[in-house]
Design a protein around this motif. Sequence first.
Motif, PDB file in Angstrom:
ATOM      1  N   LYS A   1       4.484   5.929  -6.486  1.00 51.63           N
ATOM      2  CA  LYS A   1       3.647   6.501  -5.438  1.00 51.63           C
ATOM      3  C   LYS A   1       2.268   6.793  -6.012  1.00 51.63           C
ATOM      4  N   THR A   2       1.277   6.086  -5.487  1.00 51.30           N
ATOM      5  CA  THR A   2      -0.115   6.330  -5.840  1.00 51.30           C
ATOM      6  C   THR A   2      -0.930   6.276  -4.551  1.00 51.30           C
ATOM      7  N   ALA A   3      -2.210   6.565  -4.664  1.00 53.77           N
ATOM      8  CA  ALA A   3      -3.086   6.473  -3.490  1.00 53.77           C
ATOM      9  C   ALA A   3      -3.102   5.055  -2.931  1.00 53.77           C
ATOM     10  N   ASP A   4      -2.944   4.058  -3.806  1.00 56.22           N
ATOM     11  CA  ASP A   4      -2.987   2.659  -3.373  1.00 56.22           C
ATOM     12  C   ASP A   4      -1.678   2.186  -2.743  1.00 56.22           C
ATOM     13  N   THR A   5      -0.568   2.828  -3.081  1.00 56.35           N
ATOM     14  CA  THR A   5       0.723   2.350  -2.571  1.00 56.35           C
ATOM     15  C   THR A   5       1.239   3.144  -1.377  1.00 56.35           C
ATOM     16  N   GLU A   6       0.668   4.308  -1.093  1.00 55.69           N
ATOM     17  CA  GLU A   6       1.148   5.098   0.046  1.00 55.69           C
ATOM     18  C   GLU A   6       0.930   4.315   1.346  1.00 55.69           C
ATOM     19  N   ASN A   7       1.986   4.241   2.155  1.00 55.42           N
ATOM     20  CA  ASN A   7       1.978   3.478   3.412  1.00 55.42           C
ATOM     21  C   ASN A   7       1.673   2.002   3.194  1.00 55.42           C
ATOM     22  N   LEU A   8       2.010   1.484   2.017  1.00 51.47           N
ATOM     23  CA  LEU A   8       1.802   0.056   1.768  1.00 51.47           C
ATOM     24  C   LEU A   8       2.566  -0.778   2.792  1.00 51.47           C
ATOM     25  N   LEU A   9       3.765  -0.316   3.130  1.00 54.37           N
ATOM     26  CA  LEU A   9       4.555  -1.025   4.134  1.00 54.37           C
ATOM     27  C   LEU A   9       4.272  -0.385   5.495  1.00 54.37           C
ATOM     28  N   ASP A  10       3.142  -0.779   6.075  1.00 49.32           N
ATOM     29  CA  ASP A  10       2.748  -0.273   7.386  1.00 49.32           C
ATOM     30  C   ASP A  10       3.077  -1.324   8.449  1.00 49.32           C
ATOM     31  N   ALA A  11       2.622  -1.099   9.665  1.00 51.07           N
ATOM     32  CA  ALA A  11       2.962  -2.006  10.763  1.00 51.07           C
ATOM     33  C   ALA A  11       2.488  -3.428  10.487  1.00 51.07           C
ATOM     34  N   GLU A  12       1.287  -3.569   9.924  1.00 53.83           N
ATOM     35  CA  GLU A  12       0.758  -4.901   9.644  1.00 53.83           C
ATOM     36  C   GLU A  12       1.600  -5.613   8.581  1.00 53.83           C
ATOM     37  N   ALA A  13       1.961  -4.882   7.538  1.00 53.49           N
ATOM     38  CA  ALA A  13       2.764  -5.486   6.467  1.00 53.49           C
ATOM     39  C   ALA A  13       4.144  -5.870   6.979  1.00 53.49           C
ATOM     40  N   ILE A  14       4.766  -4.992   7.753  1.00 51.27           N
ATOM     41  CA  ILE A  14       6.101  -5.277   8.287  1.00 51.27           C
ATOM     42  C   ILE A  14       6.068  -6.502   9.193  1.00 51.27           C
ATOM     43  N   ALA A  15       4.992  -6.640   9.964  1.00 53.36           N
ATOM     44  CA  ALA A  15       4.879  -7.784  10.880  1.00 53.36           C
ATOM     45  C   ALA A  15       4.836  -9.111  10.137  1.00 53.36           C
ATOM     46  N   ARG A  16       4.426  -9.094   8.875  1.00 50.50           N
ATOM     47  CA  ARG A  16       4.386 -10.331   8.093  1.00 50.50           C
ATOM     48  C   ARG A  16       5.784 -10.779   7.652  1.00 50.50           C
ATOM     49  N   MET A  17       6.724  -9.882   7.657  1.00 46.75           N
ATOM     50  CA  MET A  17       8.064 -10.221   7.187  1.00 46.75           C
ATOM     51  C   MET A  17       8.802 -11.062   8.219  1.00 46.75           C
ATOM     52  N   PRO A  18       9.747 -11.891   7.791  1.00 49.27           N
ATOM     53  CA  PRO A  18      10.509 -12.695   8.757  1.00 49.27           C
ATOM     54  C   PRO A  18      11.298 -11.806   9.712  1.00 49.27           C
ATOM     55  N   ARG A  19      11.430 -12.252  10.949  1.00 52.41           N
ATOM     56  CA  ARG A  19      12.240 -11.501  11.913  1.00 52.41           C
ATOM     57  C   ARG A  19      13.685 -11.444  11.411  1.00 52.41           C
ATOM     58  N   GLY A  20      14.272 -10.260  11.491  1.00 50.94           N
ATOM     59  CA  GLY A  20      15.636 -10.075  11.022  1.00 50.94           C
ATOM     60  C   GLY A  20      15.742  -9.711   9.560  1.00 50.94           C
ATOM     61  N   ALA A  21      14.607  -9.408   8.919  1.00 49.72           N
ATOM     62  CA  ALA A  21      14.604  -9.075   7.492  1.00 49.72           C
ATOM     63  C   ALA A  21      15.239  -7.707   7.250  1.00 49.72           C
ATOM     64  N   ILE A  22      15.590  -7.487   5.981  1.00 47.95           N
ATOM     65  CA  ILE A  22      16.197  -6.240   5.525  1.00 47.95           C
ATOM     66  C   ILE A  22      15.228  -5.555   4.574  1.00 47.95           C
ATOM     67  N   ILE A  23      15.145  -4.221   4.673  1.00 45.39           N
ATOM     68  CA  ILE A  23      14.328  -3.435   3.744  1.00 45.39           C
ATOM     69  C   ILE A  23      15.240  -2.510   2.952  1.00 45.39           C
ATOM     70  N   VAL A  24      15.055  -2.495   1.632  1.00 45.84           N
ATOM     71  CA  VAL A  24      15.814  -1.626   0.741  1.00 45.84           C
ATOM     72  C   VAL A  24      14.804  -0.828  -0.081  1.00 45.84           C
ATOM     73  N   ASN A  25      14.822   0.491   0.054  1.00 44.03           N
ATOM     74  CA  ASN A  25      13.818   1.310  -0.632  1.00 44.03           C
ATOM     75  C   ASN A  25      14.455   2.364  -1.529  1.00 44.03           C
ATOM     76  N   PRO A  26      14.556   2.066  -2.841  1.00 42.64           N
ATOM     77  CA  PRO A  26      14.933   3.092  -3.805  1.00 42.64           C
ATOM     78  C   PRO A  26      13.739   3.584  -4.623  1.00 42.64           C
ATOM     79  N   GLY A  27      12.520   3.222  -4.190  1.00 42.64           N
ATOM     80  CA  GLY A  27      11.323   3.532  -4.969  1.00 42.64           C
ATOM     81  C   GLY A  27      10.763   4.912  -4.663  1.00 42.64           C
ATOM     82  N   ARG A  28       9.907   5.011  -3.643  1.00 43.80           N
ATOM     83  CA  ARG A  28       9.302   6.275  -3.221  1.00 43.80           C
ATOM     84  C   ARG A  28       9.213   6.268  -1.703  1.00 43.80           C
ATOM     85  N   GLY A  29       9.525   7.409  -1.083  1.00 43.36           N
ATOM     86  CA  GLY A  29       9.504   7.506   0.366  1.00 43.36           C
ATOM     87  C   GLY A  29       8.170   7.173   0.991  1.00 43.36           C
ATOM     88  N   PRO A  30       7.055   7.688   0.450  1.00 44.12           N
ATOM     89  CA  PRO A  30       5.759   7.447   1.081  1.00 44.12           C
ATOM     90  C   PRO A  30       5.265   6.004   1.012  1.00 44.12           C
TER      91      PRO A  30
END
Length: 311
Positions: free
Chosen positions: A199-228
């Motif tokens: 978690k840094t200023a550059d990575t907070e909300n890295l996975l926002d609406a625009e980033a998620i939209a780039r992923m293939p439909r039906g994709a899976i997200i697994v986050n053991p890194g940082r909540g923000p």
Amino acid sequence: MPVNILFAAKDERWPQYEGPLRRALERAGIEDYVLSRDIAPEEVDYIVLAPNGPVQDFTPYTRCKAALNLWAGVENIIGNPTLHMPLARMVDHGLTRGMVEWVTGHVLRHHLGMDAHIHGQDGQWRKHIPPLAEERRVTMLGLGELGAACADALRYLGFDVTGWSRSQKDLPGIRCLAGEDGLKEALERAEILVLLLPKTADTENLLDAEAIARMPRGAIIVNPGRGPLIDDDALLAALDAGHIAHATLDVFRTEPLPQGHPYWAHPSVTVTPHIASETRDETASQVIAENIRRGEAGEPFLHLVDPKLGY
């Protein structure tokens, strides 16, 4: 003169760590030492700390050679304006292997579609043959110690692994990308996305609406890194729209995750209680002892944090 080591974590950690730390210090050849929770600040040589522990003002620790973090994450301490000594983060074999096992388990769970069989015992014979791992594209955001180890384990299992990091990396058998254009490509390939960035200023909300939209439909997200790292509203909207099929989340902006949070009740979210990788007292103590040995021998410390990068 003994080496004075202050243990600065919550009360319940002391009985957990005292024995392992003493054993590790002795194995490292450090025989003349004081390990205590109560040492006058001006006499402390090393602080073994958790960021939520009792030491928040480092100003009085005038002779301290290093602060040795018990956690991998340093975001709650790196910005402390009183921190005047080197800070080492925890990079530990036990922590790394625990993360590899958790990530591999959940990637395989989603790849094989195991939830349908575990939760779908309704008398219906539903035969589904998953693709081979070599036909499944997995993206790892973050190729530090933990991310690289997880990416390598998934590569070994045959997955088509792409990794992304802020600076260019070169890992055998893994497509390594960097920079803004690299991030776009990494997301576009991510049938299963694993987040292992700090978690840094550059990575907070890295996975926002625009980033998620780039992923293939039906994709899976697994986050053991940082909540923000994730924009929660954007993820919930993508889950509701079916663009993201499922999210398995181990870390959150507020922990424990509040009872009324939408993640708890969402049918396409798995919540795990920050268990992906816990610091192991025996192996972490060995890392701490080695850094103290290095400090006393005049050798460079391991795993020092770069304040400019934030990790």
